[in-house]
Design a protein around this motif. Structure first.
Motif, PDB file in Angstrom:
ATOM      1  N   PHE A 112       4.765  24.893 -24.818  1.00 15.56           N
ATOM      2  CA  PHE A 112       4.144  23.611 -24.503  1.00 15.56           C
ATOM      3  C   PHE A 112       4.917  22.878 -23.411  1.00 15.56           C
ATOM      4  N   GLN A 113       4.293  21.802 -22.894  1.00 14.30           N
ATOM      5  CA  GLN A 113       4.883  21.052 -21.783  1.00 14.30           C
ATOM      6  C   GLN A 113       6.189  20.378 -22.160  1.00 14.30           C
ATOM      7  N   GLU A 114       6.226  19.726 -23.318  1.00 17.59           N
ATOM      8  CA  GLU A 114       7.406  18.957 -23.712  1.00 17.59           C
ATOM      9  C   GLU A 114       8.148  19.683 -24.830  1.00 17.59           C
ATOM     10  N   PRO A 115       9.301  20.304 -24.525  1.00 19.32           N
ATOM     11  CA  PRO A 115       9.995  21.088 -25.550  1.00 19.32           C
ATOM     12  C   PRO A 115      10.478  20.265 -26.737  1.00 19.32           C
ATOM     13  N   MET A 116      10.735  18.968 -26.538  1.00 23.13           N
ATOM     14  CA  MET A 116      11.218  18.157 -27.663  1.00 23.13           C
ATOM     15  C   MET A 116      10.156  17.999 -28.749  1.00 23.13           C
ATOM     16  N   THR A 117       8.866  18.115 -28.376  1.00 30.04           N
ATOM     17  CA  THR A 117       7.818  18.042 -29.396  1.00 30.04           C
ATOM     18  C   THR A 117       7.665  19.376 -30.122  1.00 30.04           C
ATOM     19  N   ALA A 118       8.194  20.460 -29.532  1.00 30.59           N
ATOM     20  CA  ALA A 118       8.096  21.783 -30.147  1.00 30.59           C
ATOM     21  C   ALA A 118       9.331  22.121 -30.970  1.00 30.59           C
ATOM     22  N   LEU A 119      10.400  21.315 -30.853  1.00 33.53           N
ATOM     23  CA  LEU A 119      11.647  21.574 -31.566  1.00 33.53           C
ATOM     24  C   LEU A 119      11.900  20.490 -32.611  1.00 33.53           C
ATOM     25  N   ASN A 120      12.431  20.903 -33.744  1.00 34.46           N
ATOM     26  CA  ASN A 120      12.767  19.956 -34.817  1.00 34.46           C
ATOM     27  C   ASN A 120      14.111  19.311 -34.490  1.00 34.46           C
ATOM     28  N   PRO A 121      14.160  17.977 -34.334  1.00 38.00           N
ATOM     29  CA  PRO A 121      15.406  17.330 -33.901  1.00 38.00           C
ATOM     30  C   PRO A 121      16.539  17.385 -34.916  1.00 38.00           C
ATOM     31  N   VAL A 122      16.236  17.710 -36.178  1.00 41.37           N
ATOM     32  CA  VAL A 122      17.283  17.685 -37.210  1.00 41.37           C
ATOM     33  C   VAL A 122      17.814  19.077 -37.547  1.00 41.37           C
ATOM     34  N   HIS A 123      17.332  20.096 -36.841  1.00 38.59           N
ATOM     35  CA  HIS A 123      17.825  21.450 -37.079  1.00 38.59           C
ATOM     36  C   HIS A 123      18.435  22.021 -35.801  1.00 38.59           C
ATOM     37  N   LYS A 124      19.458  22.836 -35.953  1.00 36.51           N
ATOM     38  CA  LYS A 124      20.077  23.474 -34.801  1.00 36.51           C
ATOM     39  C   LYS A 124      19.099  24.475 -34.187  1.00 36.51           C
ATOM     40  N   VAL A 125      19.198  24.608 -32.858  1.00 30.03           N
ATOM     41  CA  VAL A 125      18.188  25.412 -32.164  1.00 30.03           C
ATOM     42  C   VAL A 125      18.274  26.890 -32.541  1.00 30.03           C
ATOM     43  N   GLY A 126      19.468  27.396 -32.811  1.00 29.30           N
ATOM     44  CA  GLY A 126      19.605  28.794 -33.213  1.00 29.30           C
ATOM     45  C   GLY A 126      18.830  29.089 -34.483  1.00 29.30           C
ATOM     46  N   ALA A 127      18.923  28.180 -35.442  1.00 28.37           N
ATOM     47  CA  ALA A 127      18.204  28.354 -36.710  1.00 28.37           C
ATOM     48  C   ALA A 127      16.696  28.297 -36.492  1.00 28.37           C
ATOM     49  N   GLN A 128      16.267  27.482 -35.518  1.00 26.22           N
ATOM     50  CA  GLN A 128      14.827  27.369 -35.267  1.00 26.22           C
ATOM     51  C   GLN A 128      14.267  28.642 -34.633  1.00 26.22           C
ATOM     52  N   VAL A 129      15.026  29.244 -33.732  1.00 22.03           N
ATOM     53  CA  VAL A 129      14.582  30.513 -33.154  1.00 22.03           C
ATOM     54  C   VAL A 129      14.615  31.606 -34.227  1.00 22.03           C
ATOM     55  N   GLU A 130      15.639  31.569 -35.069  1.00 17.57           N
ATOM     56  CA  GLU A 130      15.793  32.574 -36.118  1.00 17.57           C
ATOM     57  C   GLU A 130      14.663  32.495 -37.149  1.00 17.57           C
ATOM     58  N   GLU A 131      14.098  31.298 -37.323  1.00 13.00           N
ATOM     59  CA  GLU A 131      13.014  31.124 -38.295  1.00 13.00           C
ATOM     60  C   GLU A 131      11.809  32.007 -37.962  1.00 13.00           C
ATOM     61  N   VAL A 132      11.566  32.218 -36.668  1.00 16.49           N
ATOM     62  CA  VAL A 132      10.463  33.094 -36.253  1.00 16.49           C
ATOM     63  C   VAL A 132      10.685  34.501 -36.799  1.00 16.49           C
ATOM     64  N   LEU A 133      11.923  34.984 -36.726  1.00 17.25           N
ATOM     65  CA  LEU A 133      12.241  36.314 -37.244  1.00 17.25           C
ATOM     66  C   LEU A 133      12.152  36.353 -38.765  1.00 17.25           C
TER      67      LEU A 133
END
Length: 561
Positions: A112-133
């Motif tokens: 999406f255009q705005e990455p902050m709307t696609a990312l959860n601000p209270v979780h670390k980004v590594g964990a968010q990418v790992e959630e897909v796996l």
């Protein structure tokens, strides 16, 4: 079959095929009538390893098409009433929610255009990418972490261990967008949809993101649908282009066909609206100096550990500029260069740490909030997002006259000035009785400009005021600013990361890097014959710099002619 023939065969295979797609507003229950068609009779295909760019103005149906493919249309208001969307022969419209959920990320993904709307601000980004796996694979925790770190390295992020353990707000816009791309591509989907992923990024970060998508696409044979209003980006990455208007396909063809030989009048209008990188020849205004900034400083304390001495981050350092009446001074540079910091210091939305800011000779640098109040109407600001700048619950008229009422002007007199401001920005006077959501993005930006101009300021600060607008709307707003500058004589401080826009509207340019001024001077000198390597690097990074859009031909052909 040799490897070359096999690659050619794979590239000719359609990953996605859409036939006669129709998306409508849902009709009221029991009415029996069909709702309005927002996308109608849409046909397209995209092959493996191919990039299809979908272009068109706001409301053309670009994003609705992408949401239909992903199965993300709001069920309460929109529905697909006919047609088919086939991903490698499988009709996505026949799948239930669970089946679509299983396909997302594994077979099709979206950025999406705005990455902050696609990312959860209270979780670390590594964990968010790992959630897909976690959701789509049977990997162990250690395997998932290793795979995520490999992906972070693949999208060219620095210090991947630190990035993995960072929160979204601790990363730059370009880094957040890379995280979202890593999340989308980690399972190597067959189709990637990118919806305006580079709109808010500076030219160098934009170039890196485009190169990254192309690199990963070539490596994995991913089919890409790239939705954008930036024809510079289109010229860089498109294999084919599909032009949409009012929910229908206007024209489609290869990149060179659409950019060099557009057939339809609508396509020609869009392409020719793209501003040129070649600056206009213009004389510098000779009016009186209305704004003078000397040795401006702005520092912030850097986050520190316990008992550690705080370090200072210099967001702006030794910035000096002058602005004359009727002049448009552009401030350009990468994200984090200090452009917006300087603008907010000048408007006194934030307090400078040092230096002088003189507005028609009056030093406003250290004035208290109370003492600054009488001078605020002399310097106004227009922000990037007009929708966030307007109160959605207030009529436009009330928003436009708010400043005048705060300075004691009677309501009737203020409304008269508001009507005149509507005339100035080219909107009908009855617009004052409507609400913000009833206007397009370009119209809302005109309203924000009217709200600023009604105060009769000496200085107008535009902070990325046209970066999110379609090229046609952008051209209209730039023409408006030029007209206002000539008629009213206001001095304009124009902050932008779009060098094309700066080349066309600015009289002079100031280039910033890491809070400092790298180069400054007339626009023809700075963009036409830059002295500094950093300025040349910015120009070289501008997408589509090899195309002369207004003459529908490559720059090399224009030079030869």
């Amino acid at each position: 079959m040799n490897s070359q023939e096999q690659t050619q065969t794979q590239s000719n295979q359609a990953v996605l095929t859409i036939k006669d797609l129709c998306v409508r507003l849902k009709s009221p229950t029991g009415s029996g009538a069909q709702g309005k068609a927002l996308v109608q009779g849409l046909n397209l295909h995209v092959n493996a390893g191919e990039t299809l760019c979908i272009v068109g103005e706001s409301g053309s149906g670009k994003s609705l098409t992408s949401l239909s493919i992903m199965g993300l249309l709001p069920a309460e208001s929109l529905e697909v009433t006919s047609g088919s969307i086939e991903l490698e022969g499988r009709n996505l419209l026949t799948l239930n929610k669970g089946q679509m959920r299983a396909l997302r990320a594994s077979q099709l993904a979206m950025v999406f255009q705005e990455p902050m709307t696609a990312l959860n601000p209270v979780h670390k980004v590594g964990a968010q990418v790992e959630e897909v796996l976690k959701l789509h694979s049977t990997m162990s925790a250690s395997q998932r972490r290793t795979r995520v770190l490999e992906m972070l390295e693949a999208v060219h992020l620095p210090d991947i261990q630190r990035i993995y353990d960072s929160y979204p707000h601790q990363l730059s816009g370009g880094q957040r967008q890379r995280i979202v791309i890593a999340m989308a591509l980690i399972l190597q989907p067959r189709l990637l949809i990118a919806d305006e992923p580079t709109t808010a990024l500076d030219v160098t970060t934009q170039k890196q993101i485009l190169s990254l998508i192309r690199e990963l696409q070539e490596k994995h044979g991913t089919a890409v649908i790239f939705i954008t209003h930036d024809f510079g980006v289109v010229a860089e990455i498109a294999d084919r282009i599909l032009v949409m208007n009012k929910g229908q396909v206007v024209e489609t063809g290869t990149r060179d066909q659409i950019l060099a030989n557009p057939v339809e009048a609508y396509t020609r209008m869009l392409v020719s609206s793209v501003p040129s990188l070649v600056p206009h020849s213009r004389e510098l205004p000779q009016g009186a100096t209305i704004l003078e900034v000397k040795a401006l400083e702005k520092t912030y304390p850097k986050a520190k550990k316990f008992l550690q001495k705080a370090e200072l981050v210099h967001a702006a350092s030794d910035v000096t500029l002058t602005l004359k009446r009727g002049e448009i001074l552009g401030i350009v540079g990468e994200s984090g260069s200090g452009k917006s910091t300087v603008a907010r210091c000048i408007v006194r939305l934030i307090d400078p740490s040092g230096g002088e800011i003189r507005l028609k000779g009056d030093d406003i640098t250290t004035l208290s909030r109370g003492a600054l109040l009488p001078l605020r109407k002399r310097i106004q600001i227009v922000f990037q997002d007009p929708y966030r700048s307007l109160n959605p619950r207030r009529r436009i008229g009330d928003s436009v006259i708010e400043g005048l009422l705060n300075y004691g002007m009677p309501r009737d007199q203020a409304m008269t000035k508001a009507l005149e401001a509507m005339d100035l920005v080219g909107l009908p006077r009855q617009s004052l009785d409507r609400f913000p959501h009833q206007f397009s993005g370009g119209q809302r930006q005109r309203i924000c400009i009217a709200r600023a101009l009604v105060m009769e300021p000496d200085v107008l600060v535009c902070d990325e005021a046209v970066s999110a607008l379609d090229v046609s709307v952008q051209a209209q707003v730039l023409e408006l600013l030029e007209d206002v500058r000539q008629r009213v004589g206001v001095g304009v401080l124009f902050i932008t990361h779009d060098l094309r826009v700066a080349a066309q509207i600015c009289d002079s340019i100031m280039v910033m890097k890491n809070g400092r001024v790298v180069e400054a001077g007339p626009v023809q000198q700075v963009l036409g014959a830059p002295e500094q390597a950093y300025t040349r690097a910015l120009i070289d990074a501008a997408p589509g710099r090899h195309w002369d859009f207004q003459n529908f031909r490559p720059v090399a052909e224009t030079a030869a002619a």
